[in-house]
Design a protein around this motif. Structure first.
Motif, PDB file in Angstrom:
ATOM      1  N   LEU A 130     113.859  80.021  72.011  1.00 49.46           N
ATOM      2  CA  LEU A 130     112.777  79.485  72.832  1.00 49.46           C
ATOM      3  C   LEU A 130     111.989  80.610  73.511  1.00 49.46           C
ATOM      4  O   LEU A 130     110.750  80.580  73.560  1.00 49.46           O
ATOM      5  CB  LEU A 130     113.372  78.519  73.864  1.00 49.46           C
ATOM      6  N   ILE A 131     112.725  81.585  74.036  1.00 50.47           N
ATOM      7  CA  ILE A 131     112.061  82.746  74.642  1.00 50.47           C
ATOM      8  C   ILE A 131     111.202  83.461  73.604  1.00 50.47           C
ATOM      9  O   ILE A 131     110.066  83.881  73.880  1.00 50.47           O
ATOM     10  CB  ILE A 131     113.114  83.711  75.228  1.00 50.47           C
ATOM     11  N   TYR A 132     111.706  83.584  72.406  1.00 55.51           N
ATOM     12  CA  TYR A 132     110.940  84.253  71.332  1.00 55.51           C
ATOM     13  C   TYR A 132     109.612  83.543  71.057  1.00 55.51           C
ATOM     14  O   TYR A 132     108.560  84.162  70.941  1.00 55.51           O
ATOM     15  CB  TYR A 132     111.804  84.315  70.067  1.00 55.51           C
ATOM     16  N   PHE A 133     109.696  82.196  70.959  1.00 56.10           N
ATOM     17  CA  PHE A 133     108.471  81.441  70.666  1.00 56.10           C
ATOM     18  C   PHE A 133     107.462  81.528  71.821  1.00 56.10           C
ATOM     19  O   PHE A 133     106.254  81.635  71.595  1.00 56.10           O
ATOM     20  CB  PHE A 133     108.812  79.983  70.359  1.00 56.10           C
ATOM     21  N   ILE A 134     107.962  81.444  73.047  1.00 55.03           N
ATOM     22  CA  ILE A 134     107.060  81.538  74.211  1.00 55.03           C
ATOM     23  C   ILE A 134     106.359  82.900  74.233  1.00 55.03           C
ATOM     24  O   ILE A 134     105.145  83.000  74.452  1.00 55.03           O
ATOM     25  CB  ILE A 134     107.854  81.292  75.508  1.00 55.03           C
ATOM     26  N   ILE A 135     107.150  83.949  73.994  1.00 54.38           N
ATOM     27  CA  ILE A 135     106.568  85.309  73.991  1.00 54.38           C
ATOM     28  C   ILE A 135     105.523  85.430  72.890  1.00 54.38           C
ATOM     29  O   ILE A 135     104.446  85.995  73.085  1.00 54.38           O
ATOM     30  CB  ILE A 135     107.681  86.361  73.820  1.00 54.38           C
ATOM     31  N   TRP A 136     105.811  84.872  71.723  1.00 55.37           N
ATOM     32  CA  TRP A 136     104.869  84.991  70.611  1.00 55.37           C
ATOM     33  C   TRP A 136     103.588  84.169  70.832  1.00 55.37           C
ATOM     34  O   TRP A 136     102.503  84.556  70.382  1.00 55.37           O
ATOM     35  CB  TRP A 136     105.548  84.562  69.310  1.00 55.37           C
ATOM     36  N   THR A 145     100.355  95.488  74.525  1.00 59.80           N
ATOM     37  CA  THR A 145     100.820  94.110  74.300  1.00 59.80           C
ATOM     38  C   THR A 145     101.897  94.065  73.225  1.00 59.80           C
ATOM     39  O   THR A 145     102.904  93.343  73.357  1.00 59.80           O
ATOM     40  CB  THR A 145      99.633  93.225  73.877  1.00 59.80           C
ATOM     41  N   GLN A 146     101.715  94.829  72.161  1.00 58.56           N
ATOM     42  CA  GLN A 146     102.719  94.842  71.097  1.00 58.56           C
ATOM     43  C   GLN A 146     104.043  95.421  71.589  1.00 58.56           C
ATOM     44  O   GLN A 146     105.124  94.907  71.281  1.00 58.56           O
ATOM     45  CB  GLN A 146     102.188  95.641  69.907  1.00 58.56           C
ATOM     46  N   ILE A 147     103.971  96.505  72.338  1.00 59.77           N
ATOM     47  CA  ILE A 147     105.206  97.101  72.889  1.00 59.77           C
ATOM     48  C   ILE A 147     105.871  96.125  73.854  1.00 59.77           C
ATOM     49  O   ILE A 147     107.104  95.939  73.830  1.00 59.77           O
ATOM     50  CB  ILE A 147     104.875  98.434  73.591  1.00 59.77           C
ATOM     51  N   SER A 148     105.028  95.524  74.716  1.00 63.27           N
ATOM     52  CA  SER A 148     105.580  94.578  75.691  1.00 63.27           C
ATOM     53  C   SER A 148     106.235  93.389  74.989  1.00 63.27           C
ATOM     54  O   SER A 148     107.273  92.888  75.436  1.00 63.27           O
ATOM     55  CB  SER A 148     104.470  94.093  76.625  1.00 63.27           C
ATOM     56  N   THR A 149     105.640  92.953  73.903  1.00 65.34           N
ATOM     57  CA  THR A 149     106.228  91.840  73.148  1.00 65.34           C
ATOM     58  C   THR A 149     107.588  92.225  72.589  1.00 65.34           C
ATOM     59  O   THR A 149     108.549  91.446  72.630  1.00 65.34           O
ATOM     60  CB  THR A 149     105.272  91.432  72.019  1.00 65.34           C
ATOM     61  N   ILE A 150     107.668  93.419  72.024  1.00 61.95           N
ATOM     62  CA  ILE A 150     108.957  93.889  71.478  1.00 61.95           C
ATOM     63  C   ILE A 150     110.017  93.958  72.569  1.00 61.95           C
ATOM     64  O   ILE A 150     111.142  93.459  72.400  1.00 61.95           O
ATOM     65  CB  ILE A 150     108.757  95.272  70.818  1.00 61.95           C
ATOM     66  N   LEU A 151     109.662  94.565  73.689  1.00 63.06           N
ATOM     67  CA  LEU A 151     110.642  94.725  74.770  1.00 63.06           C
ATOM     68  C   LEU A 151     110.990  93.382  75.394  1.00 63.06           C
ATOM     69  O   LEU A 151     112.162  93.130  75.738  1.00 63.06           O
ATOM     70  CB  LEU A 151     110.093  95.686  75.828  1.00 63.06           C
ATOM     71  N   ALA A 152     109.974  92.511  75.553  1.00 63.26           N
ATOM     72  CA  ALA A 152     110.248  91.197  76.138  1.00 63.26           C
ATOM     73  C   ALA A 152     111.144  90.377  75.226  1.00 63.26           C
ATOM     74  O   ALA A 152     112.045  89.656  75.689  1.00 63.26           O
ATOM     75  CB  ALA A 152     108.928  90.470  76.402  1.00 63.26           C
ATOM     76  N   THR A 153     110.897  90.462  73.928  1.00 62.58           N
ATOM     77  CA  THR A 153     111.740  89.733  72.975  1.00 62.58           C
ATOM     78  C   THR A 153     113.175  90.232  73.046  1.00 62.58           C
ATOM     79  O   THR A 153     114.142  89.440  73.056  1.00 62.58           O
ATOM     80  CB  THR A 153     111.191  89.892  71.549  1.00 62.58           C
ATOM     81  N   THR A 154     113.304  91.552  73.057  1.00 68.37           N
ATOM     82  CA  THR A 154     114.657  92.139  73.127  1.00 68.37           C
ATOM     83  C   THR A 154     115.357  91.746  74.416  1.00 68.37           C
ATOM     84  O   THR A 154     116.531  91.322  74.411  1.00 68.37           O
ATOM     85  CB  THR A 154     114.568  93.662  73.022  1.00 68.37           C
ATOM     86  N   LEU A 155     114.646  91.879  75.540  1.00 68.60           N
ATOM     87  CA  LEU A 155     115.252  91.515  76.826  1.00 68.60           C
ATOM     88  C   LEU A 155     115.547  90.018  76.885  1.00 68.60           C
ATOM     89  O   LEU A 155     116.543  89.590  77.485  1.00 68.60           O
ATOM     90  CB  LEU A 155     114.319  91.921  77.966  1.00 68.60           C
ATOM     91  N   GLY A 156     114.665  89.197  76.290  1.00 72.27           N
ATOM     92  CA  GLY A 156     114.903  87.759  76.286  1.00 72.27           C
ATOM     93  C   GLY A 156     116.165  87.401  75.522  1.00 72.27           C
ATOM     94  O   GLY A 156     116.958  86.555  75.960  1.00 72.27           O
ATOM     95  N   ILE A 157     116.351  88.040  74.353  1.00 73.04           N
ATOM     96  CA  ILE A 157     117.557  87.776  73.571  1.00 73.04           C
ATOM     97  C   ILE A 157     118.787  88.283  74.306  1.00 73.04           C
ATOM     98  O   ILE A 157     119.834  87.599  74.353  1.00 73.04           O
ATOM     99  CB  ILE A 157     117.438  88.428  72.175  1.00 73.04           C
ATOM    100  N   LEU A 158     118.680  89.484  74.889  1.00 75.90           N
ATOM    101  CA  LEU A 158     119.813  90.024  75.657  1.00 75.90           C
ATOM    102  C   LEU A 158     120.150  89.118  76.837  1.00 75.90           C
ATOM    103  O   LEU A 158     121.321  88.827  77.114  1.00 75.90           O
ATOM    104  CB  LEU A 158     119.495  91.425  76.161  1.00 75.90           C
TER     105      LEU A 158
END
Length: 836
Positions: free
Chosen positions: A763-769, A787-800
């Motif tokens: 769910l976090i992944y879809f919201i971020i995307w 934005t691309q870097i922030s998306t990568i880091l946000a996705t990683t932090l969201g999964i973590l």
């Protein structure tokens, strides 16, 4: 000199009660005859009704022409009495009236061309030995007359020296090889007028010229030069010279109306005194007031114009006259001559001289000269420019002196042909009263001009010098008092002079009437007085009102930017958390919690997330085509590596919870070593989509010149959205399947729900995307990379945060929950078996 002149005036006035023999003073015999063409009269008679080739005369005396003729007589008398110039040689002269008309000037011109001692012109193949009646000709005054006579005299190569013709056409020495003049051409005069207009900032003007060679030629020159000096001509017109024509009055009225409609304050007038006077009189009648009239010597010094009733109401008059020194002794000479012409003995001698000149051939046509006194011409005599005539006579005398081989003491009286004088006139300077003169390559002399201002005090006109022009223009503004309501300098502008970086925006119907508009961004002003701005090249930029373009600097996400440092710091923290989680999971690999979460697959997922974080560095620094392509592939593969483990765990949970009857048969396909086979299959599928991405069109470097005003933005641009959708859509599909498999799973009691962690992570992944796609499509700056870097880091932090941190919490802080009993409802089989 003035008391003597006044005394002579009193005698002249008394003596003028009876006719004189002044008309007999314009012919004298001599060793060499110099012809003279002067306008003794102005009003031509029988010209329009002339049906037979009879003689043409004129009625009204033109005083200036009379004074010019007397100037020639004075110069020749001086030369004949000189002991150094043509010593022992007597110059004769033969002066005739031109009436300002070419038809009248032709008759004496033909007389000058007759063979010496006869009244006929020989028709020969070779005129080298031909001896005409005159050695040289002085005059005439007007350019249109010279156009006619100069062609005649140039054929015989007889030197002709004009004292007033200023037309630029006469500078053509190929057409008029024997024509000379002691005045400057109209080009010099026009340049002075243009400089005067520029000095006062007058660029919205009217210009008028008399409908003759002088007026048309000077006006044409003025229009061409004015156009190159940002002067806008609101109205241009010609005024009639034949004032007897019934249409002339209507033409003058129409001209004044048109000038009044243009609302200009400056009028430049190139005309002789008669048409100029008619125009000014009409201006007074029609109330054209408070204008600035810029005139020339042709009319500005005219006494008739100055004495026109109410002339001071026309406004301010400025004009240029040729710099000319007064001729010493001339006024006394004229005064003495008017005394002599009253004496019978003097008159008898004059008539005898005329008889020797064959006076019965052509009369001088100056009968009016016998009925004037010195008093009648005194005002004109004080202001008349006689020096050009004086210099013209001396130029011929000096050339004759050199051609005869004279010394300062003796001069041989040899036979000299007229054409032999040309060499000495072309090459040698001559001196007159201590002043040196020389004909230039156009056979003219240029002594410069004086700027004259009409000053009115108590109804009396004074010609005040207000400046001069030679190589440059000097103006003494303290001498000029403008005749306006507030006595301030009038303005006459249709436009202002544009500053560098501004272009002319045409307004109204006049092409030269415009506003000055700043050149917009990314354009520049490339040429003087340009009406458009030139766009900069794509790789350049310019500010508003620029005169040049500048190279754009490259813009991308630099390593040393504060925002980059902040992102790198966040990336380091994220990688640290990921690595710490991996270490913790590695140490607790055999615990029920880790085994229930996927066992070694967690380490592979955390490794993929670590690589995903490190891929953020690909978005920093100067991009290239290879880098743009690598960014998307690395992101897709790393994310696929993480989601493939979630996919396997989601299938396992679905089989256990939703299909318990089939679970014993199918679980071995998603557990143990076969789980790694599914991970590899997912990665291979993603790799195939990456190959399609490379084949269909990978991202490439695209310089963006429009988003930033002064920089070129180096960004990666998607070449094929289909390839982009296939590569990233595959990961989204896996994520969506994971979400469908886990979001409805429930755990009884207080048991830990592993499926819920996957659900929230997806769910976090879809919201971020969703936010990423919205921002990525609209951003046009370096924030696109951010934005691309922030998306990568946000996705990683969201999964973590949603999937791994709760497990770390249990491992570290709730070890009592990390038991087999606690996780027995997570899956049907034992956790230990899942990890095998």
């Amino acid at each position: 000199m003035v008391p003597n002149l006044l005394l002579c005036l009193s005698f002249g006035y008394a003596a003028a009660l009876r006719p004189t023999c002044l008309s007999a003073q314009f012919r004298r015999p001599g060793d060499y005859i110099i012809g003279g063409l002067f306008p003794f009269g102005t009003d031509t008679i029988n010209l329009t009704t002339r049906s037979e080739p009879t003689s043409v005369g004129c009625e009204r005396l033109f005083v200036d022409g009379l004074i010019w003729a007397l100037g020639m007589k004075f110069a020749i008398d001086q030369i004949n009495n000189s002991t150094s110039l043509l010593p022992g040689v007597k110059l004769g002269y033969d002066m005739h009236n031109t009436c300002f008309e070419p038809v009248v000037a032709l008759q004496p011109s033909l007389l000058f061309l007759t063979q010496n001692g006869t009244t006929g012109i020989g028709v020969l193949c070779n005129y080298t030995d031909y001896q005409p009646r005159v050695t040289a000709v002085i005059g005439p005054h007007k350019s249109d007359l010279c156009m006619v006579t100069a062609k005649l005299f140039s054929f015989f190569l007889i030197p002709q020296v004009s004292y007033g013709a200023s037309s630029e056409q006469l500078s053509n020495t190929e057409l008029y090889p024997s024509f000379y003049r002691t005045v400057a051409s109209d080009k010099s005069l026009v340049e002075a007028v243009v400089l005067l207009l520029n000095r006062f900032g007058w660029n919205w003007i009217a210009t008028l010229g008399s409908d003759d060679e002088y007026g048309r030629g000077a006006q044409g020159l003025f229009l061409s030069i004015a156009a190159n000096h940002s002067i806008c001509i609101a109205f241009e017109g010609l005024i009639p010279t034949d004032l007897a024509d019934p249409k002339a009055q209507h033409q003058l009225e129409d001209t004044i109306k048109l000038i009044n409609n243009t609302k200009v304050n400056i009028i430049v007038l190139f005309a002789f005194s008669q048409p100029a006077q008619a125009l000014l009189e009409q201006s007074i009648r029609m109330g054209l007031r408070e204008k600035v009239w810029i005139g020339t010597e042709a009319w500005i010094m005219s006494d008739k114009i100055a004495t026109t009733p109410n002339i001071q109401s026309i406004g301010t008059v400025l004009g240029f006259i040729m710099k000319a020194h007064s001729v010493p002794g001339f006024q006394k000479y004229v005064a003495d001559l008017f005394t002599y012409v009253q004496q019978d003995k003097f008159c008898q001698e004059s008539r005898e001289f005329n008889h020797l000149m064959n006076s019965d051939v052509v009369d001088t046509l100056c009968k009016e000269c016998d009925h004037i006194s010195l008093r009648n011409i005194s005002s004109v005599l004080r202001h008349s420019q006689m020096q050009p005539v004086y210099i013209a006579v001396y130029s011929v005398a000096h050339a004759l002196h050199r051609a005869l081989g004279c010394t300062h003491h003796v001069c041989p009286k040899a036979s000299i042909k007229s054409w032999q004088l040309l060499h000495f006139m072309n090459t040698f300077p001559f001196t007159v009263n201590g002043q040196s003169f020389k004909f230039d390559h156009t056979h003219g002399t240029n002594t410069g001009y004086k700027l004259i201002f009409w000053s009115w005090k108590n109804g009396t006109l004074t010609y005040l010098p207000a400046g001069d022009y030679e190589d440059s223009l000097y103006i003494d503004k303290s001498q000029i008092q403008f005749h306006t309501a507030d006595q301030k300098e009038p303005t006459s502008e249709c436009f202002r002079h544009c500053k560098p970086g501004q272009f002319k925006q045409i307004k109204g119907f006049h092409l030269c009437c415009y506003d000055c508009t700043d050149c917009p961004e990314n354009t520049f002003w490339s040429a003087k007085d340009s009406t458009t701005c030139t766009p900069c090249l794509e790789h350049q930029w310019s500010p508003v009102q620029s005169t040049r373009c500048y190279d754009r600097s490259e813009k991308y996400l630099f390593w040393n930017e504060p925002l980059t440092i902040a992102l790198l710091t966040l990336m380091s923290i994220t990688i640290s958390l990921t690595c710490l989680t991996a270490v913790l999971f590695l140490k607790s690999l055999e615990t029920p919690l880790v085994q229930a979460s996927g066992g070694k697959l967690n380490l592979f997922a955390l490794f993929a997330l670590t690589l995903l974080c490190l891929s953020s560095c690909l978005y920093i620094g100067k991009p290239s085509n290879t880098l743009c392509m690598t960014q998307q592939i690395v992101y897709a593969l790393c994310l696929n590596g993480c989601f493939s483990t979630f996919f396997i765990k989601s299938l396992e949970i679905t089989l256990v919870t939703e299909f318990p009857h089939c679970a014993p048969t199918l679980l071995h396909w998603v557990t143990r070593r076969r789980a790694w086979l599914l991970v590899a299959l997912c990665l291979l599928t993603e790799c195939s989509f990456c190959v399609c991405y490379l084949h269909l069109g990978p991202d490439h470097l695209q310089p963006d010149y429009k988003s930033l005003p002064t920089e070129v933005l180096l960004v990666c641009t998607t070449q094929s959205w289909l390839a982009f959708a296939l590569m990233h859509g595959y990961n989204s599909c896996i994520a969506f399947v994971c979400f469908l498999c886990t979001f409805m799973v429930r755990t009884s009691g207080k048991k830990y729900n592993i499926a819920r962690g996957i659900t929230f992570a997806i769910l976090i992944y879809f919201i971020i995307w969703i936010f990423f796609i919205a921002l990525f499509a609209t951003l046009k700056t370096v924030l696109k990379s951010v934005t691309q870097i922030s998306t990568i880091l946000a996705t990683t932090l969201g999964i973590l945060g949603t999937y791994y941190m709760p497990k770390c919490y249990i491992i570290l802080l709730k070890p009592d929950l990390n038991t087999v009993d606690y996780f027995q409802n997570s899956i049907k089989e034992e956790p230990e078996e899942d990890s095998q």
